[in-house]
Design an enzyme around this catalytic site. Structure first.
Site, PDB file in Angstrom:
ATOM      1  N   ASN A 280       1.036  -1.620   0.119  1.00 30.23           N
ATOM      2  CA  ASN A 280      -0.277   0.140  -0.434  1.00 30.23           C
ATOM      3  C   ASN A 280       0.577   1.257  -0.360  1.00 30.23           C
ATOM      4  O   ASN A 280       0.473   2.031  -0.822  1.00 30.23           O
ATOM      5  CB  ASN A 280      -1.377  -0.009   1.179  1.00 30.23           C
ATOM      6  CG  ASN A 280      -2.431  -0.453   1.102  1.00 30.23           C
ATOM      7  OD1 ASN A 280      -2.333  -1.231  -0.458  1.00 30.23           O
ATOM      8  ND2 ASN A 280      -3.051  -0.901   1.941  1.00 30.23           N
TER       9      ASN A 280
ATOM     10  N   ILE B  72      -1.168   0.194  14.154  1.00 36.34           N
ATOM     11  CA  ILE B  72      -0.931   0.467  15.426  1.00 36.34           C
ATOM     12  C   ILE B  72      -1.892  -0.061  16.719  1.00 36.34           C
ATOM     13  O   ILE B  72      -2.588   0.785  17.383  1.00 36.34           O
ATOM     14  CB  ILE B  72      -2.206   1.447  14.868  1.00 36.34           C
ATOM     15  CG1 ILE B  72      -3.554   0.551  14.800  1.00 36.34           C
ATOM     16  CG2 ILE B  72      -2.347   2.743  13.621  1.00 36.34           C
ATOM     17  CD1 ILE B  72      -5.531   1.482  14.130  1.00 36.34           C
TER      18      ILE B  72
ATOM     19  N   LYS C   2     -22.341   3.611  10.456  1.00 34.69           N
ATOM     20  CA  LYS C   2     -22.930   2.349  11.902  1.00 34.69           C
ATOM     21  C   LYS C   2     -22.616   2.170  12.688  1.00 34.69           C
ATOM     22  O   LYS C   2     -23.471   0.840  13.869  1.00 34.69           O
ATOM     23  CB  LYS C   2     -21.865   0.501  11.141  1.00 34.69           C
ATOM     24  CG  LYS C   2     -22.104   0.865   9.639  1.00 34.69           C
ATOM     25  CD  LYS C   2     -21.737  -0.464   8.752  1.00 34.69           C
ATOM     26  CE  LYS C   2     -22.254  -0.716   7.565  1.00 34.69           C
ATOM     27  NZ  LYS C   2     -21.732   0.403   6.512  1.00 34.69           N
TER      28      LYS C   2
ATOM     29  N   ASN D 221     -21.270   5.299   2.921  1.00 27.97           N
ATOM     30  CA  ASN D 221     -20.724   4.214   2.043  1.00 27.97           C
ATOM     31  C   ASN D 221     -20.228   5.740   1.054  1.00 27.97           C
ATOM     32  O   ASN D 221     -20.752   6.465   0.744  1.00 27.97           O
ATOM     33  CB  ASN D 221     -21.423   3.451   1.382  1.00 27.97           C
ATOM     34  CG  ASN D 221     -22.023   2.766   2.584  1.00 27.97           C
ATOM     35  OD1 ASN D 221     -22.473   2.204   3.425  1.00 27.97           O
ATOM     36  ND2 ASN D 221     -21.979   1.314   1.571  1.00 27.97           N
TER      37      ASN D 221
ATOM     38  N   THR E 283     -28.284  -6.976  -0.995  1.00 25.04           N
ATOM     39  CA  THR E 283     -28.600  -7.679   0.428  1.00 25.04           C
ATOM     40  C   THR E 283     -30.624  -8.023   0.520  1.00 25.04           C
ATOM     41  O   THR E 283     -30.826  -9.316   0.566  1.00 25.04           O
ATOM     42  CB  THR E 283     -28.078  -7.620   1.528  1.00 25.04           C
ATOM     43  OG1 THR E 283     -28.482  -5.961   1.478  1.00 25.04           O
ATOM     44  CG2 THR E 283     -26.787  -7.822   1.400  1.00 25.04           C
TER      45      THR E 283
ATOM     46  N   ARG F 277     -27.521 -10.215   6.277  1.00 22.74           N
ATOM     47  CA  ARG F 277     -26.832 -11.184   7.167  1.00 22.74           C
ATOM     48  C   ARG F 277     -26.261 -10.686   8.600  1.00 22.74           C
ATOM     49  O   ARG F 277     -26.699  -9.072   9.064  1.00 22.74           O
ATOM     50  CB  ARG F 277     -25.253 -11.282   6.562  1.00 22.74           C
ATOM     51  CG  ARG F 277     -24.617 -11.413   5.260  1.00 22.74           C
ATOM     52  CD  ARG F 277     -23.562 -10.727   4.253  1.00 22.74           C
ATOM     53  NE  ARG F 277     -23.616  -9.656   4.081  1.00 22.74           N
ATOM     54  CZ  ARG F 277     -22.113  -8.607   3.450  1.00 22.74           C
ATOM     55  NH1 ARG F 277     -21.555  -9.926   3.415  1.00 22.74           N
ATOM     56  NH2 ARG F 277     -22.342  -7.754   3.202  1.00 22.74           N
TER      57      ARG F 277
END
Length: 500
Positions: A198, A222, A289, A325, A350, A415
């Site tokens: 990365n 971290i 969330k 998102n 979903t 889910r």
């Protein structure tokens, strides 16, 4: 200053846009932007190094004689953008050398403007097929609202001349933060990630070369407190943007101990180190969330928020931001859709009624930078993202834009840990206005911070990988946290992104 000092009067909606390049590609681009307001970009004028160009005729349906001025050369970008209130800079010079592109991007970032540059877009310009390909950039239809210009030129006051550390620098949000922060002139920018690949890709993106021999690249985990403490004492960052996290919801439902180690303990390690050396500003990147969480991801990010919010009395400023998102980030919905469509479908969703809040990567990074500027301590900032978008509707709109209107959809079922509908604020959180009309904030009730005192118990359970104890402690620390009942729709294995 530019060749034209008079403010340009261009009517219509959309972000005020400066087109770099007044050649055939730039004029074709400006013409299509004027003809199609849905793109959300309103051209104000051009930059071009050709002294013979004073204006470009870009006829549209309402004004066949429409003339947009050339406002200066490429080196006048900052002055021109400030004078004309530019919000977006679009590159329209195919084959522009990478070093020149970096200069343009840095100049745009220095006044808080977003840069639009996509390889597919430049390929389209070379073919002179601008309009059809520009529709790929029409995120307004996908997110159900106008894209917002969030970051302001005042952000420079927070970053310029300071040592800035960005964790999770190699991720989608972290790498975009690095590019934008670099343009505001930090004295040093340290890019921390635990993945060396990365970091290699990131340095190539930011500097155009990747020799991996610069102290700005930092390999660290971290979760390793001694290593984090060592780095903070050596690098002495003054501003920290914390983007490192585990964030894929279904994986964290299966492996909650790993979520605690990274999202909670990792955050505390960084906060403790920041307090120890007197960091000026610390901004945590969270997720929607975390509002009334029902998933391990949401619960661990909520605890990360509380760790940050518990330090309102610190000399430095500690705050956070919640994302919806993010379109364009790695593993996000659009990248999954593109892969599934490329493979011939079907597209997996979903639930027929599932909704999410969406934002562009420019909005996300702008929110982080503005939070760093506006924060006084303890706030969690949230961008007004309008109404939530049904995933099914987004899929259909995306498919239409790539000329696949009859894409089949297969429903896989919610889910464990997934909500049918997300919220930006928890039920008991007060929404507070900020100086930015589209950004709100919230501060925690006093009793919410009681959970921070018991975090060592959670760390002990995670350290021995006691999944049962970790789940029980998450429920105790966050009253109301519970996993929702499974969906009645049959569940089959299928890729579906969980990102912020």
């Amino acid at each position: 200053m530019g060749r034209s000092s008079a403010a340009t009067d261009v009517s219509g909606a959309g972000l005020r846009t400066l087109v770099v390049g007044a050649g055939s590609a730039g004029s074709a681009l400006a013409r299509d932007l004027l003809r199609t307001p849905d793109f959300g970009l309103r051209p104000i004028g051009f930059l071009d190094d050709d002294p013979d160009k004073d204006g470009v005729r870009v006829a549209d349906a309402d004004n066949p004689q429409h003339l947009l001025p050339v406002l200066g050369g490429l080196d006048a970008l900052t002055d021109v953008a400030l004078e004309h209130g530019i919000e977006v800079v679009v590159l329209a010079i195919p084959g522009l050398p990478h070093e020149e592109f970096r200069k343009v991007a840095a100049g745009a970032a220095a006044i808080g403007a977003a840069v639009r540059y996509l390889p597919s877009f430049l390929v389209a310009l070379r073919r002179d097929v601008v309009g059809s390909d520009m529709r790929m950039l029409d995120v307004n239809r996908l997110i159900g609202r106008q894209e917002l210009h969030v970051v302001s030129a005042s952000v420079r006051e927070v970053i310029a001349g300071r040592r800035v550390l960005i964790t999770g620098a190699g991720g989608s949000i972290g790498s975009e933060l690095c590019r934008q922060v670099f343009g505001f002139g930090p004295s040093r920018m340290y890019m921390l990630d635990h993945d060396e690949s990365n970091l290699h890709r990131l340095q190539l993106d930011v500097w155009g070369e990747a020799l991996l021999d610069d102290e700005s690249l930092v390999i660290a985990d971290i979760r390793d407190r001694p290593r984090i403490e060592q780095l903070f004492h050596e690098l002495k960052p003054e501003v920290v943007f914390h983007a490192a996290a585990h964030k894929h919801l279904p994986l964290l439902e299966r492996h909650p101990c790993e979520a605690v180690k990274s999202n909670v303990l990792g955050t505390e390690n960084l906060v403790r180190a920041a307090l120890d050396i007197g960091v000026e500003r610390f901004v945590l990147i969270s997720t929607d969330k975390a509002a009334d969480p029902v998933s391990v991801l949401g619960a661990t990010k909520r605890l990360a928020e509380l760790i940050v919010q518990a330090n309102t009395q610190a000399p430095g400023v500690f705050a956070g931001v919640r994302f919806g998102n993010v379109l364009g980030s790695r593993g996000s919905l659009l990248s999954v859709l593109a892969e599934q469509l490329r493979a011939g479908g079907p597209v997996t969703v979903t639930h027929p009624d599932v909704t999410r809040f969406f934002m562009t990567i420019e909005e996300a990074v702008g929110l982080v930078l503005e939070a760093g500027r506006m924060a006084q301590g303890g706030e969690i900032f949230v961008l007004d993202m309008g109404e939530p978008v049904r995933i099914v509707d987004l899929v259909h709109k995306f498919a239409e834009q790539v000329n696949l209107p009859n894409v089949p959809i297969r429903f896989t079922g919610l889910r464990p840990g997934e909500k049918l509908n997300e919220a930006l604020f928890a039920a008991g959180e007060e929404r507070l206005p900020t100086e930015h009309r589209r950004i709100q904030a919230t501060v925690p009730p006093g009793q919410a911070l009681d959970a921070v005192v018991r975090l060592p118990e959670l760390y002990e359970a995670a350290a021995v990988n006691d999944t049962r104890a970790v789940r029980a402690l998450l429920s105790e620390l966050l009253p109301g946290y519970a996993t929702p009942a499974p969906s009645v729709v049959e569940v089959v294995s299928a890729p579906y992104p969980d990102d912020f």
